[in-house]
Write a protein that holds these residues in place. Structure first.
Motif, mmCIF file in Angstrom:
data_model
loop_
_atom_site.group_PDB
_atom_site.id
_atom_site.type_symbol
_atom_site.label_atom_id
_atom_site.label_comp_id
_atom_site.label_asym_id
_atom_site.label_seq_id
_atom_site.Cartn_x
_atom_site.Cartn_y
_atom_site.Cartn_z
ATOM 1 N N ILE A 1 25.917 -62.429 -6.507
ATOM 2 C CA ILE A 1 26.130 -61.178 -7.234
ATOM 3 C C ILE A 1 24.766 -60.591 -7.580
ATOM 4 C CG2 ILE A 1 28.398 -61.790 -8.176
ATOM 5 C CD1 ILE A 1 26.984 -62.472 -10.820
ATOM 6 N N LYS A 2 24.751 -59.266 -7.717
ATOM 7 C CA LYS A 2 23.486 -58.580 -7.991
ATOM 8 C C LYS A 2 23.645 -57.757 -9.269
ATOM 9 C CE LYS A 2 21.315 -56.708 -4.392
ATOM 10 N NZ LYS A 2 20.016 -57.394 -4.194
ATOM 11 N N LEU A 3 22.944 -58.188 -10.319
ATOM 12 C CA LEU A 3 22.926 -57.445 -11.577
ATOM 13 C C LEU A 3 21.909 -56.309 -11.430
ATOM 14 C CD1 LEU A 3 23.866 -57.413 -14.609
ATOM 15 C CD2 LEU A 3 21.902 -58.888 -15.092
ATOM 16 N N VAL A 4 22.359 -55.083 -11.650
ATOM 17 C CA VAL A 4 21.455 -53.942 -11.413
ATOM 18 C C VAL A 4 21.130 -53.163 -12.684
ATOM 19 C CG1 VAL A 4 22.089 -53.657 -8.992
ATOM 20 C CG2 VAL A 4 23.392 -52.437 -10.755
ATOM 21 N N GLY A 5 21.688 -53.569 -13.826
ATOM 22 C CA GLY A 5 21.344 -52.877 -15.064
ATOM 23 C C GLY A 5 22.405 -53.074 -16.122
ATOM 24 N N ALA A 6 22.219 -52.355 -17.232
ATOM 25 C CA ALA A 6 23.158 -52.443 -18.338
ATOM 26 C C ALA A 6 23.100 -51.138 -19.114
ATOM 27 C CB ALA A 6 22.808 -53.614 -19.253
ATOM 28 N N ARG A 7 24.183 -50.873 -19.848
ATOM 29 C CA ARG A 7 24.219 -49.677 -20.688
ATOM 30 C C ARG A 7 25.027 -49.990 -21.935
ATOM 31 N NH1 ARG A 7 29.477 -47.987 -19.128
ATOM 32 N NH2 ARG A 7 29.857 -48.515 -16.960
ATOM 33 N N SER A 8 24.812 -49.157 -22.968
ATOM 34 C CA SER A 8 25.539 -49.353 -24.215
ATOM 35 C C SER A 8 25.622 -48.033 -24.949
ATOM 36 C CB SER A 8 24.820 -50.385 -25.087
ATOM 37 O OG SER A 8 25.446 -50.471 -26.359
ATOM 38 N N ASP A 9 26.775 -47.784 -25.570
ATOM 39 C CA ASP A 9 26.916 -46.582 -26.395
ATOM 40 C C ASP A 9 26.012 -46.644 -27.622
ATOM 41 O OD1 ASP A 9 28.739 -45.539 -24.672
ATOM 42 O OD2 ASP A 9 30.501 -46.055 -25.870
ATOM 43 N N ALA A 10 25.573 -47.840 -27.981
ATOM 44 C CA ALA A 10 24.777 -48.003 -29.202
ATOM 45 C C ALA A 10 23.281 -47.802 -28.964
ATOM 46 C CB ALA A 10 25.023 -49.384 -29.806
ATOM 47 N N LEU B 1 27.400 -54.742 -18.568
ATOM 48 C CA LEU B 1 26.542 -55.169 -17.458
ATOM 49 C C LEU B 1 27.023 -54.489 -16.181
ATOM 50 C CD1 LEU B 1 26.327 -58.995 -18.254
ATOM 51 C CD2 LEU B 1 24.858 -57.127 -19.066
ATOM 52 N N GLU B 2 26.053 -54.043 -15.376
ATOM 53 C CA GLU B 2 26.404 -53.323 -14.152
ATOM 54 C C GLU B 2 25.945 -54.108 -12.934
ATOM 55 O OE1 GLU B 2 24.299 -49.790 -15.453
ATOM 56 O OE2 GLU B 2 26.227 -48.748 -15.643
ATOM 57 N N PHE B 3 26.851 -54.224 -11.976
ATOM 58 C CA PHE B 3 26.594 -54.989 -10.767
ATOM 59 C C PHE B 3 26.709 -54.093 -9.545
ATOM 60 C CE2 PHE B 3 28.375 -57.791 -13.961
ATOM 61 C CZ PHE B 3 27.509 -58.872 -13.925
ATOM 62 N N GLU B 4 26.054 -54.498 -8.482
ATOM 63 C CA GLU B 4 26.236 -53.789 -7.221
ATOM 64 C C GLU B 4 27.538 -54.283 -6.578
ATOM 65 O OE1 GLU B 4 22.786 -53.037 -4.431
ATOM 66 O OE2 GLU B 4 23.985 -54.450 -3.250
ATOM 67 N N GLY B 5 28.428 -53.352 -6.281
ATOM 68 C CA GLY B 5 29.650 -53.695 -5.562
ATOM 69 C C GLY B 5 30.702 -54.436 -6.367
ATOM 70 N N ARG B 6 30.542 -54.469 -7.691
ATOM 71 C CA ARG B 6 31.533 -55.109 -8.564
ATOM 72 C C ARG B 6 31.805 -54.186 -9.739
ATOM 73 N NH1 ARG B 6 32.451 -60.506 -8.242
ATOM 74 N NH2 ARG B 6 33.304 -60.460 -10.336
ATOM 75 N N ASP B 7 32.950 -54.395 -10.384
ATOM 76 C CA ASP B 7 33.250 -53.610 -11.586
ATOM 77 C C ASP B 7 32.239 -53.919 -12.681
ATOM 78 O OD1 ASP B 7 35.436 -52.441 -10.449
ATOM 79 O OD2 ASP B 7 36.879 -53.849 -11.312
ATOM 80 N N PRO B 8 31.877 -52.890 -13.482
ATOM 81 C CA PRO B 8 31.024 -53.154 -14.642
ATOM 82 C C PRO B 8 31.740 -54.090 -15.614
ATOM 83 C CG PRO B 8 31.657 -50.817 -14.524
ATOM 84 C CD PRO B 8 32.243 -51.488 -13.330
ATOM 85 N N MET B 9 30.950 -54.838 -16.353
ATOM 86 C CA MET B 9 31.511 -55.884 -17.220
ATOM 87 C C MET B 9 31.088 -55.663 -18.669
ATOM 88 S SD MET B 9 30.828 -59.934 -16.722
ATOM 89 C CE MET B 9 31.689 -61.149 -17.674
ATOM 90 N N PRO B 10 32.003 -55.153 -19.520
ATOM 91 C CA PRO B 10 31.658 -54.982 -20.931
ATOM 92 C C PRO B 10 31.617 -56.339 -21.638
ATOM 93 C CG PRO B 10 33.761 -53.892 -20.390
ATOM 94 C CD PRO B 10 33.386 -54.760 -19.228
ATOM 95 N N VAL B 11 30.561 -56.554 -22.397
ATOM 96 C CA VAL B 11 30.386 -57.826 -23.098
ATOM 97 C C VAL B 11 30.103 -57.543 -24.567
ATOM 98 C CG1 VAL B 11 28.949 -59.906 -23.281
ATOM 99 C CG2 VAL B 11 29.427 -58.921 -21.031
ATOM 100 N N SER B 12 30.754 -58.278 -25.444
ATOM 101 C CA SER B 12 30.533 -58.123 -26.882
ATOM 102 C C SER B 12 29.400 -59.044 -27.316
ATOM 103 C CB SER B 12 31.820 -58.472 -27.628
ATOM 104 O OG SER B 12 31.627 -58.276 -29.006
ATOM 105 N N PHE B 13 28.275 -58.433 -27.707
ATOM 106 C CA PHE B 13 27.091 -59.175 -28.147
ATOM 107 C C PHE B 13 27.110 -59.314 -29.669
ATOM 108 C CE2 PHE B 13 23.843 -59.380 -24.627
ATOM 109 C CZ PHE B 13 24.666 -58.894 -23.626
ATOM 110 N N LYS B 14 26.720 -60.474 -30.163
ATOM 111 C CA LYS B 14 26.571 -60.695 -31.601
ATOM 112 C C LYS B 14 25.173 -60.253 -32.025
ATOM 113 C CE LYS B 14 29.090 -62.446 -34.108
ATOM 114 N NZ LYS B 14 30.069 -61.707 -34.979
#
Ligand SMILES: [Cu+2]
Length: 146
Positions: free
Chosen positions: A57-66, A126-139
């Motif tokens: 898998i290839k992680l290509v970035g991340a985004r957040s509303d915060a 988290l954003e991947f190439e060729g996969r659905d983005p994956m929302p993760v809850s960070f503490k």
């Protein structure tokens, strides 16, 4: 507006936590934490990514509303000085783990746009190439906690 936005963030986090259990044969994130810094100082995101699939898998970035801007960075020492550089993508081979941890890789969380405090949960996708983005809850944790 701020209380509303906060309750929205908390609500989304709760939803993700209740549905976020990953299957063994999937991509999973463990120990997601945001080290919160004061004021305009960028905060840092840390987590361990497990690739339970049978392909790279290839992680290509991340985004957040915060946060207005989220980059992947790598820390290093050069001539005794701490530096960091942007990392455009990270490959994780099948079955492997990849760790974002202090003094190494981190998510650089800039331009905070939501009122965060220690103990909150914040969603970073988290954003991947060729996969659905994956929302993760960070503490959200204090810098002294890591
Ligand atoms: Cu950085």
């Amino acid at each position: 507006m701020y209380p509303f936005f906060r309750s929205l963030l908390v609500g989304v986090s709760a939803l993700l936590l209740s549905t976020g259990l990953a299957f063994a044969s999937d991509v999973a994130v463990s120990n997601p934490k945001v080290r919160l810094m004061p004021g305009d100082i960028p905060s840092a995101g840390y987590f361990k990514l497990h690739n339970g699939t049978n392909e790279t898998i290839k992680l290509v970035g991340a985004r957040s509303d915060a946060f207005g801007m989220v980059h992947m960075h790598m820390s290093m020492k050069k001539d005794g000085m701490a530096h960091m550089k942007a990392v455009p993508e990270i490959d994780v081979a099948a079955g492997e783990d990849f760790e974002f941890a202090p003094s190494g890789y981190h998510l650089m969380l800039m331009k905070r746009s939501a009122p965060l405090k220690v103990g909150d949960d914040v969603v970073i996708t988290l954003e991947f190439e060729g996969r659905d983005p994956m929302p993760v809850s960070f503490k959200v944790v204090s810098p002294a906690a890591m």
